[in-house]
Scaffold this active site. Sequence first.
Site, PDB file in Angstrom:
ATOM      1  N   ARG A 146       6.728   6.277  -1.717  1.00  0.00           N
ATOM      2  CA  ARG A 146       7.628   5.772  -2.754  1.00  0.00           C
ATOM      3  C   ARG A 146       8.924   5.263  -2.118  1.00  0.00           C
ATOM      4  O   ARG A 146       9.295   5.676  -1.028  1.00  0.00           O
ATOM      5  CB  ARG A 146       7.945   6.867  -3.767  1.00  0.00           C
ATOM      6  CG  ARG A 146       6.727   7.458  -4.468  1.00  0.00           C
ATOM      7  CD  ARG A 146       7.136   8.607  -5.365  1.00  0.00           C
ATOM      8  NE  ARG A 146       6.004   9.172  -6.093  1.00  0.00           N
ATOM      9  CZ  ARG A 146       5.282  10.213  -5.683  1.00  0.00           C
ATOM     10  NH1 ARG A 146       5.582  10.804  -4.521  1.00  0.00           N
ATOM     11  NH2 ARG A 146       4.272  10.681  -6.406  1.00  0.00           N
ATOM     12  N   LYS A 170       8.335  13.969  -5.050  1.00  0.00           N
ATOM     13  CA  LYS A 170       8.846  14.494  -6.309  1.00  0.00           C
ATOM     14  C   LYS A 170       8.798  16.015  -6.311  1.00  0.00           C
ATOM     15  O   LYS A 170       7.916  16.624  -5.723  1.00  0.00           O
ATOM     16  CB  LYS A 170       8.021  13.942  -7.479  1.00  0.00           C
ATOM     17  CG  LYS A 170       8.196  12.436  -7.697  1.00  0.00           C
ATOM     18  CD  LYS A 170       7.415  11.960  -8.907  1.00  0.00           C
ATOM     19  CE  LYS A 170       7.672  10.489  -9.186  1.00  0.00           C
ATOM     20  NZ  LYS A 170       6.906  10.002 -10.355  1.00  0.00           N
ATOM     21  N   HIS A 240       7.162  -0.667  -5.523  1.00  0.00           N
ATOM     22  CA  HIS A 240       6.021   0.003  -6.149  1.00  0.00           C
ATOM     23  C   HIS A 240       4.746  -0.820  -6.029  1.00  0.00           C
ATOM     24  O   HIS A 240       3.647  -0.265  -5.910  1.00  0.00           O
ATOM     25  CB  HIS A 240       6.304   0.307  -7.617  1.00  0.00           C
ATOM     26  CG  HIS A 240       5.185   1.047  -8.282  1.00  0.00           C
ATOM     27  ND1 HIS A 240       4.920   2.381  -8.026  1.00  0.00           N
ATOM     28  CD2 HIS A 240       4.233   0.647  -9.154  1.00  0.00           C
ATOM     29  CE1 HIS A 240       3.872   2.765  -8.722  1.00  0.00           C
ATOM     30  NE2 HIS A 240       3.438   1.730  -9.416  1.00  0.00           N
ATOM     31  N   ARG A 243       3.090   0.032  -2.900  1.00  0.00           N
ATOM     32  CA  ARG A 243       2.372   1.308  -3.039  1.00  0.00           C
ATOM     33  C   ARG A 243       1.038   1.082  -3.736  1.00  0.00           C
ATOM     34  O   ARG A 243       0.005   1.612  -3.338  1.00  0.00           O
ATOM     35  CB  ARG A 243       3.256   2.271  -3.838  1.00  0.00           C
ATOM     36  CG  ARG A 243       2.680   3.665  -4.105  1.00  0.00           C
ATOM     37  CD  ARG A 243       3.787   4.520  -4.692  1.00  0.00           C
ATOM     38  NE  ARG A 243       3.311   5.717  -5.348  1.00  0.00           N
ATOM     39  CZ  ARG A 243       3.062   6.869  -4.742  1.00  0.00           C
ATOM     40  NH1 ARG A 243       3.214   6.959  -3.427  1.00  0.00           N
ATOM     41  NH2 ARG A 243       2.656   7.922  -5.422  1.00  0.00           N
ATOM     42  N   HIS A 266       0.071  12.410  -5.266  1.00  0.00           N
ATOM     43  CA  HIS A 266      -0.178  12.657  -6.681  1.00  0.00           C
ATOM     44  C   HIS A 266      -0.615  14.101  -6.898  1.00  0.00           C
ATOM     45  O   HIS A 266      -1.305  14.679  -6.058  1.00  0.00           O
ATOM     46  CB  HIS A 266      -1.267  11.725  -7.207  1.00  0.00           C
ATOM     47  CG  HIS A 266      -0.809  10.319  -7.401  1.00  0.00           C
ATOM     48  ND1 HIS A 266      -1.673   9.245  -7.431  1.00  0.00           N
ATOM     49  CD2 HIS A 266       0.430   9.794  -7.578  1.00  0.00           C
ATOM     50  CE1 HIS A 266      -0.991   8.137  -7.614  1.00  0.00           C
ATOM     51  NE2 HIS A 266       0.291   8.444  -7.708  1.00  0.00           N
ATOM     52  N   TYR A 275      -5.271   3.019 -10.127  1.00  0.00           N
ATOM     53  CA  TYR A 275      -5.435   1.988  -9.109  1.00  0.00           C
ATOM     54  C   TYR A 275      -6.887   1.539  -8.954  1.00  0.00           C
ATOM     55  O   TYR A 275      -7.168   0.628  -8.195  1.00  0.00           O
ATOM     56  CB  TYR A 275      -4.935   2.499  -7.756  1.00  0.00           C
ATOM     57  CG  TYR A 275      -3.489   2.914  -7.765  1.00  0.00           C
ATOM     58  CD1 TYR A 275      -2.474   1.976  -7.899  1.00  0.00           C
ATOM     59  CD2 TYR A 275      -3.124   4.247  -7.632  1.00  0.00           C
ATOM     60  CE1 TYR A 275      -1.139   2.353  -7.910  1.00  0.00           C
ATOM     61  CE2 TYR A 275      -1.788   4.632  -7.637  1.00  0.00           C
ATOM     62  CZ  TYR A 275      -0.807   3.686  -7.776  1.00  0.00           C
ATOM     63  OH  TYR A 275       0.501   4.059  -7.794  1.00  0.00           O
TER      64      TYR A 275
END
Length: 297
Positions: A146, A170, A240, A243, A266, A275
């Site tokens: 990210r 995150k 993004h 990514r 994730h 995706y």
Amino acid sequence: MSLEAFAKYLTLEKKYAAHTVKAYLADLDAFSEYCREEQGEFALADQPYPVIRSWIIHLMESGLNNRSVNRKVASLKSYYKYQLRQGRIDASPLAAHKPLKIPRRVEIPFSESEMEGLLGEWEPSEGYEAHRDKLVVELLYTTGMRRAELIGLKLGDVDLEQGTLRVTGKRDKERILPLLPGIVREIRAYLELRGAHFKSGSEPHLFLTSRGNKLYENLVYRIINRYLSMVSAKSKRSPHILRHTFATHLLNQGADMNSVKELLGHSSLASTQVYTHNSIAELKRIHGTSHPRNKTK
């Protein structure tokens, strides 16, 4: 009404980024202002769902799209969950609320030929910034990290002997990303240039502005937008999308989805599956051109 305790909860327990906490508090302030105009004296924690629903209608009538409204309501939902956890309310007024429907946004990744056209012959001009910009593009495309993760990289996160990067994602979750041999060489060259450009003991982050400060989000966006515009007319040219492109190209080449999930950081496969529509399209093309039953006579 003070939201200081809620802000601390978001920061310390939920591990939300500072800009996310700021956005949540801004949404609560906007809802509070609406309640104040409608009711005069009010208690935010005691607002019933009909009041929240009327605010939602007010937001939609003011021109906000469904995605933006859902984000604001998510701030309220988090606040009421916090109040419930603290024992200040018996039930969240948003417990049965369903988000507004939003059209599915299909983001088109860059093709392998577009990325090769950009990176294959890219010889940066002399100077620190040119080499930094190329490495920024390379890392985002070859690791799938990210934008915030790239900005947060520090010198100590780079292990060139092992060919890995330690990334903080995150909720402060760390993961180790492998580096391609060519990227390891580029990082070595970049570090030499960085060392010559800045004094020792400077800012510990890997990527710096020309003045020696930590990179910021808008600068990374401008770097990506500038260079991707050289090889494509696509309107979406953001970090993004790189990514997205990383994940799509791995899946197109047969990578296991669980492996892609781990690389992307994730928490569930559901996040990675967004995706797959591009890789499925590629599989359909190969299937259609290769299967003997599809040969025309």
